[in-house]
Design an enzyme around this catalytic site. Structure first.
Site, mmCIF file in Angstrom:
data_model
loop_
_atom_site.group_PDB
_atom_site.id
_atom_site.type_symbol
_atom_site.label_atom_id
_atom_site.label_comp_id
_atom_site.label_asym_id
_atom_site.label_seq_id
_atom_site.Cartn_x
_atom_site.Cartn_y
_atom_site.Cartn_z
ATOM 1 N N LYS A 152 0.827 -1.229 0.000
ATOM 2 C CA LYS A 152 0.000 0.000 0.000
ATOM 3 C C LYS A 152 0.850 1.263 0.000
ATOM 4 O O LYS A 152 0.566 2.219 -0.687
ATOM 5 C CB LYS A 152 -0.861 0.035 1.279
ATOM 6 C CG LYS A 152 -2.206 -0.634 1.156
ATOM 7 C CD LYS A 152 -3.130 -0.210 2.295
ATOM 8 C CE LYS A 152 -2.541 -0.412 3.672
ATOM 9 N NZ LYS A 152 -3.473 -0.195 4.777
ATOM 10 N N LYS B 159 4.520 1.457 0.115
ATOM 11 C CA LYS B 159 5.915 1.352 -0.363
ATOM 12 C C LYS B 159 6.945 1.551 0.761
ATOM 13 O O LYS B 159 8.074 1.973 0.537
ATOM 14 C CB LYS B 159 6.197 2.339 -1.515
ATOM 15 C CG LYS B 159 5.360 2.065 -2.752
ATOM 16 C CD LYS B 159 5.679 0.698 -3.374
ATOM 17 C CE LYS B 159 4.572 0.242 -4.318
ATOM 18 N NZ LYS B 159 4.044 -1.090 -4.056
#
Ligand code: CTP
Length: 129
Positions: free
Chosen positions: A43, A45
């Site tokens: 979601k 990174k």
């Protein structure tokens, strides 16, 4: 009544405590889906500061939490609601209307977020110190 809620709960703060406390007050058994490290990475990174094992241990140790599991995928909400026989799904109002599709199997409540605090903000503040 069995209440379920979901979140990352990384770098635990008062907003997390408030929503869990208020979720429990809606019923008598609170189940918390703590999102996995991989789900967070996909979601945002970045991995959470605290590992999923640490986040689970922290959430499990709160007096108003009865059961904790790892949320492996955002796509499995309906499966989790059924598996844990949830009567009420609680989410913060940053998710308002996003989970209305589950109103066919449980009550869906959006609770007001605690103002002026988030994990992201805490990380930014700590970085500057
Ligand atoms: N929450 C809240 N009040 C806040 C922050 C979070 O009520 N000030 C709630 C969210 O709405 C969610 C749960 O706590 O239902 C878990 O949120 P999470 O995303 O883990 O916390 P955040 O602090 O919002 O994290 P981030 O900044 O990484 O998005």
């Amino acid at each position: 009544m069995r209440v379920i809620t979901f979140g990352t709960f990384d770098v635990l703060h008062i907003g997390h405590i408030n929503i869990l406390e208020r979720s429990k007050a809606l019923g008598n058994y609170l189940i918390v889906g703590v999102s996995s490290d991989e789900l967070n990475f996909s979601k945002k990174k970045r991995f959470p500061v605290y590992s999923q094992d640490q986040r689970i241990k922290i959430i499990q140790s709160l007096k108003f939490v009865n059961e904790v599991f790892i949320e492996e995928s955002l796509e499995l909400k309906r499966h989790y609601l059924k598996t844990y026989s949830a009567n009420i799904l609680v989410m913060g109002d940053d998710w308002s209307s996003k989970f209305d599709e589950f109103k066919d199997i449980c009550e869906v409540r959006y609770l007001e977020r605690t103002p002026s605090i988030s994990t992201t903000e805490i990380i930014e503040i700590v970085k500057k110190i």
